[in-house]
Enzyme design. Structure first.
Site, PDB file in Angstrom:
ATOM      1  N   SER A  76      -1.919   5.215   5.609  1.00 22.36           N
ATOM      2  CA  SER A  76      -2.465   3.944   6.096  1.00 22.36           C
ATOM      3  C   SER A  76      -3.599   4.185   7.087  1.00 22.36           C
ATOM      4  O   SER A  76      -4.070   3.252   7.735  1.00 22.36           O
ATOM      5  CB  SER A  76      -1.365   3.124   6.764  1.00 22.36           C
ATOM      6  OG  SER A  76      -0.783   3.862   7.811  1.00 22.36           O
TER       7      SER A  76
ATOM      8  N   ASN B 140       8.679   3.621  14.533  1.00 23.68           N
ATOM      9  CA  ASN B 140       9.038   2.226  14.265  1.00 23.68           C
ATOM     10  C   ASN B 140       8.808   1.326  15.482  1.00 23.68           C
ATOM     11  O   ASN B 140       8.275   0.220  15.347  1.00 23.68           O
ATOM     12  CB  ASN B 140      10.496   2.121  13.813  1.00 23.68           C
ATOM     13  CG  ASN B 140      10.744   2.893  12.533  1.00 23.68           C
ATOM     14  OD1 ASN B 140       9.805   3.357  11.897  1.00 23.68           O
ATOM     15  ND2 ASN B 140      12.005   3.062  12.173  1.00 23.68           N
TER      16      ASN B 140
ATOM     17  N   HIS C 275     -11.536 -42.481   2.530  1.00 24.17           N
ATOM     18  CA  HIS C 275     -11.663 -42.255   1.077  1.00 24.17           C
ATOM     19  C   HIS C 275     -13.085 -41.849   0.681  1.00 24.17           C
ATOM     20  O   HIS C 275     -13.499 -42.102  -0.446  1.00 24.17           O
ATOM     21  CB  HIS C 275     -11.252 -43.500   0.273  1.00 24.17           C
ATOM     22  CG  HIS C 275      -9.970 -44.116   0.704  1.00 24.17           C
ATOM     23  ND1 HIS C 275      -8.762 -43.831   0.105  1.00 24.17           N
ATOM     24  CD2 HIS C 275      -9.686 -44.986   1.705  1.00 24.17           C
ATOM     25  CE1 HIS C 275      -7.801 -44.517   0.704  1.00 24.17           C
ATOM     26  NE2 HIS C 275      -8.332 -45.228   1.680  1.00 24.17           N
TER      27      HIS C 275
ATOM     28  N   SER D 224     -32.618 -19.791  -3.484  1.00 26.25           N
ATOM     29  CA  SER D 224     -32.142 -19.431  -4.807  1.00 26.25           C
ATOM     30  C   SER D 224     -33.140 -18.471  -5.430  1.00 26.25           C
ATOM     31  O   SER D 224     -34.340 -18.587  -5.201  1.00 26.25           O
ATOM     32  CB  SER D 224     -32.006 -20.689  -5.657  1.00 26.25           C
ATOM     33  OG  SER D 224     -32.148 -20.369  -7.020  1.00 26.25           O
TER      34      SER D 224
ATOM     35  N   LYS E 202     -34.831 -24.637  -3.586  1.00 27.43           N
ATOM     36  CA  LYS E 202     -33.474 -24.706  -3.035  1.00 27.43           C
ATOM     37  C   LYS E 202     -33.331 -24.134  -1.633  1.00 27.43           C
ATOM     38  O   LYS E 202     -33.926 -23.129  -1.291  1.00 27.43           O
ATOM     39  CB  LYS E 202     -32.522 -23.924  -3.950  1.00 27.43           C
ATOM     40  CG  LYS E 202     -32.340 -24.569  -5.312  1.00 27.43           C
ATOM     41  CD  LYS E 202     -31.197 -25.543  -5.316  1.00 27.43           C
ATOM     42  CE  LYS E 202     -29.902 -24.777  -5.394  1.00 27.43           C
ATOM     43  NZ  LYS E 202     -28.778 -25.677  -5.483  1.00 27.43           N
TER      44      LYS E 202
ATOM     45  N   ASN F  55     -29.848 -23.442   0.383  1.00 31.48           N
ATOM     46  CA  ASN F  55     -28.403 -23.563   0.195  1.00 31.48           C
ATOM     47  C   ASN F  55     -27.611 -23.403   1.493  1.00 31.48           C
ATOM     48  O   ASN F  55     -27.948 -22.571   2.324  1.00 31.48           O
ATOM     49  CB  ASN F  55     -27.928 -22.527  -0.815  1.00 31.48           C
ATOM     50  CG  ASN F  55     -28.535 -22.752  -2.180  1.00 31.48           C
ATOM     51  OD1 ASN F  55     -28.806 -23.890  -2.562  1.00 31.48           O
ATOM     52  ND2 ASN F  55     -28.774 -21.677  -2.901  1.00 31.48           N
TER      53      ASN F  55
ATOM     54  N   GLU G 126     -20.448 -22.919   3.262  1.00 33.69           N
ATOM     55  CA  GLU G 126     -19.762 -22.672   1.982  1.00 33.69           C
ATOM     56  C   GLU G 126     -18.840 -21.459   2.091  1.00 33.69           C
ATOM     57  O   GLU G 126     -17.705 -21.468   1.601  1.00 33.69           O
ATOM     58  CB  GLU G 126     -20.776 -22.420   0.859  1.00 33.69           C
ATOM     59  CG  GLU G 126     -21.473 -23.673   0.374  1.00 33.69           C
ATOM     60  CD  GLU G 126     -22.529 -23.336  -0.677  1.00 33.69           C
ATOM     61  OE1 GLU G 126     -22.403 -23.822  -1.802  1.00 33.69           O
ATOM     62  OE2 GLU G 126     -23.469 -22.586  -0.374  1.00 33.69           O
TER      63      GLU G 126
ATOM     64  N   TYR H 136      13.615  -1.463  10.055  1.00 30.08           N
ATOM     65  CA  TYR H 136      12.263  -1.168   9.575  1.00 30.08           C
ATOM     66  C   TYR H 136      12.293  -0.800   8.096  1.00 30.08           C
ATOM     67  O   TYR H 136      13.184  -0.095   7.636  1.00 30.08           O
ATOM     68  CB  TYR H 136      11.636  -0.016  10.387  1.00 30.08           C
ATOM     69  CG  TYR H 136      10.260   0.381   9.856  1.00 30.08           C
ATOM     70  CD1 TYR H 136       9.122  -0.322  10.233  1.00 30.08           C
ATOM     71  CD2 TYR H 136      10.117   1.425   8.940  1.00 30.08           C
ATOM     72  CE1 TYR H 136       7.873   0.001   9.730  1.00 30.08           C
ATOM     73  CE2 TYR H 136       8.867   1.765   8.428  1.00 30.08           C
ATOM     74  CZ  TYR H 136       7.747   1.043   8.825  1.00 30.08           C
ATOM     75  OH  TYR H 136       6.524   1.367   8.322  1.00 30.08           O
TER      76      TYR H 136
HETATM   77  N1  ARG Z   1       2.470   3.610   9.407  1.00 28.25           N
HETATM   78  C1  ARG Z   1       3.727   2.998   9.612  1.00 28.25           C
HETATM   79  C2  ARG Z   1       3.588   1.485   9.596  1.00 28.25           C
HETATM   80  O1  ARG Z   1       2.535   1.013   9.741  1.00 28.25           O
HETATM   81  C3  ARG Z   1       4.287   3.431  10.926  1.00 28.25           C
HETATM   82  C4  ARG Z   1       5.781   3.398  10.970  1.00 28.25           C
HETATM   83  C5  ARG Z   1       6.316   4.442  10.070  1.00 28.25           C
HETATM   84  N2  ARG Z   1       7.737   4.545  10.188  1.00 28.25           N
HETATM   85  C6  ARG Z   1       8.447   5.223   9.275  1.00 28.25           C
HETATM   86  N3  ARG Z   1       9.726   5.234   9.470  1.00 28.25           N
HETATM   87  N4  ARG Z   1       7.905   5.789   8.241  1.00 28.25           N
HETATM   88  O2  ARG Z   1       4.528   0.763   9.411  1.00 28.25           O
END
Ligand code: ARG
Length: 463
Positions: free
Chosen positions: A24, A111, A157, A278, A284, A286, A291, A318
């Site tokens: 992530s 966690n 309306h 446009s 035009k 816009n 929008e 978790y």
């Molecule tokens: N990257 C994880 C999240 O955003 C962090 C927590 C990970 N915890 C675990 N037990 N793998 O949730």
């Protein structure tokens, strides 16, 4: 490949595709200022409770501060094999200060760490967005003030209904934004709760002092239940809800700006600097900004639904599903902020065609209610007056005239109660001026509402 913090029990290396899939870091790297601040507070607490030595704490904190500089300067190297921002910072700390770095994670789990980071991030961003909304309100008030005497048709309306002041119409948006700031402020109470110390889910065997960590990180409250601490994402959902409602308001304003700038309405002109052309039709111009705000509203609603669905039926505590919270939340924070900011910039440059507004308010029988009210003051029951004026409107339509363009004798053919003084009642200004009921569009009321709003915003600015 960096060594993993958790691979002790594994006999095989993680597959590359799994590393990429579970990582992530691309999303959560922006949590780093909060992660480091939280880790520093955690170290100070561990030293104070003698879980680690003062000497170790100093080394850890110095190392964390240097990593913060590397991150600030963009010198930090990211790597999918290290999953997330928490692992990256800890691994880098070990590279910098050696084995002591392994003590940072004592009495803590990712966690509770990630829950802390997201709460710190969101309280920061929520406060920022509240300020953005206040600035937008200020611009609305300034704009309204220059249109305290601009009359326009009010609609129901999307049919012309009764004349109102443009300032009154604009102040309706001030009120919506006021509720948005209230909702966000209220959600902050439940975001601003310190979860660290819940550890993985059950608390910890170390004699930690959670209240001290909370004090260091400026949290007024600590979470009460360790399982809930690592499972709760309500605060994110509350933010997304408030963001959704706020975007709904912005989308309504967007729609009006789009309609009003069309040649069908010709009430306003958007600034050239906030419009695009446009590639095929040279004439035009816009209204892309409103929008896009209108379009992004759909995405913000979707984010709320996505987050509710991620959390639906998740068993305690978790679950890795919850990692999906961040891309959803960050997108909503960024989008809402960008929309409020661009509207704040654009609004003061909108040109209003006062005459067209007035002309629109003068045609379409917007004085029919006032004629009925006039008959009521002369003693006719309202329902009867309503149908009497309805007949007059039908007649005027046939003659292609407005009610105030009929002669006195024509009007009197619908009721003998009608006298010469009717014509005073049927003018636009009289109609607006007479709507003095609290919250109505009479200029005195609107002026008072403007002053009240201005005082409130000045107070917020000074405090
Ligand atoms: N990257 C994880 C999240 O955003 C962090 C927590 C990970 N915890 C675990 N037990 N793998 O949730």
């Amino acid at each position: 490949m960096a060594e993993k913090a958790w691979d002790g029990r594994f006999s095989e290396k993680t597959d590359k595709s799994v590393e990429k899939f579970t990582s992530s870091i691309e999303v959560d790297q922006r949590l780093y200022p909060y992660d480091i601040e939280g880790s520093i507070a955690h170290c100070m607490m561990l030293a104070r409770t003698s879980v680690i030595s003062e000497k170790d704490a100093v080394l850890l904190i110095e190392g964390l501060k240097k990593i913060r500089q590397e991150l600030d300067q963009g010198l930090f190297k990211f790597d999918d094999s290290l999953e997330d921002i928490h692992m990256h910072i800890e691994t880098r700390l070990a590279e910098k200060i050696g084995g002591v770095a392994r003590k940072l994670h004592t009495a803590r789990s990712r966690n509770d760490q990630v829950a802390l980071d997201v709460r710190m991030y969101l309280r920061d961003k929520t406060s920022g967005i509240i300020k953005n909304l206040n600035e937008f309100q200020k611009v609305i008030i300034d704009f309204a003030e220059t249109h305290i005497d601009t009359v326009m048709p009010g609609y129901t309306h999307l049919q012309r209904a009764q004349p109102v002041l443009l300032a009154h119409h604009l102040l309706a948006y001030y009120e919506m934004l006021e509720r948005d700031t209230q909702r966000l402020t209220d959600s902050l109470k439940r975001t601003n709760i310190m979860p660290l110390g819940a550890a993985a889910l059950a608390g910890t065997t170390y004699p930690i002092d959670r209240a001290y960590t909370a004090e260091l990180l400026d949290f007024p409250v600590i979470s009460s239940n360790s399982i809930d601490s690592v499972s709760d994402r309500d605060f994110i959902i509350e933010f997304l809800t408030a963001a959704g409602i706020c975007m709904m308001h912005l989308s309504r304003l967007s729609e009006e700006l789009i309609l009003w700038s069309s040649s069908e309405f010709s009430f306003i002109e958007l600034p050239d600097s906030f419009a695009t052309g446009s590639s095929i039709m040279p004439q035009k111009k816009n209204p892309d900004v409103p929008e896009l705000v209108r379009g992004k509203t759909g995405k913000i609603y979707g984010n709320l639904m996505a987050m509710l669905t991620v959390m639906k039926s998740l068993p305690l505590a978790y679950n890795r599903d919850m990692q999906e919270d961040k891309s959803i939340l960050f997108d909503s924070v960024d989008t809402l902020k960008a929309c409020v900011e661009i509207f704040t910039k654009m609004l003061p440059h909108i040109k209003v065609f006062k005459n067209n507004l007035k002309k629109a308010a003068s045609t379409g029988f917007l004085n029919a209610t006032d004629m009925a009210d006039y008959l009521v003051t002369k003693g006719m029951p309202f329902r009867e007056a309503h149908s009497c004026v309805g007949r007059a409107v039908g007649y005027a339509l046939e003659k292609k005239k407005e009610l105030d363009e009929l002669t006195l004798s024509e009007l009197q053919s619908f009721s003998e109660l009608i006298k010469e003084d009717i014509f005073k009642v049927l003018t636009i200004n009289a109609m607006v001026d007479r709507r003095k009921s609290f919250g109505g569009t009479a200029p005195g009321n609107v002026r008072e509402a403007l002053n009240k709003a201005k005082n409130k915003l000045n107070f917020l600015r000074d405090h």
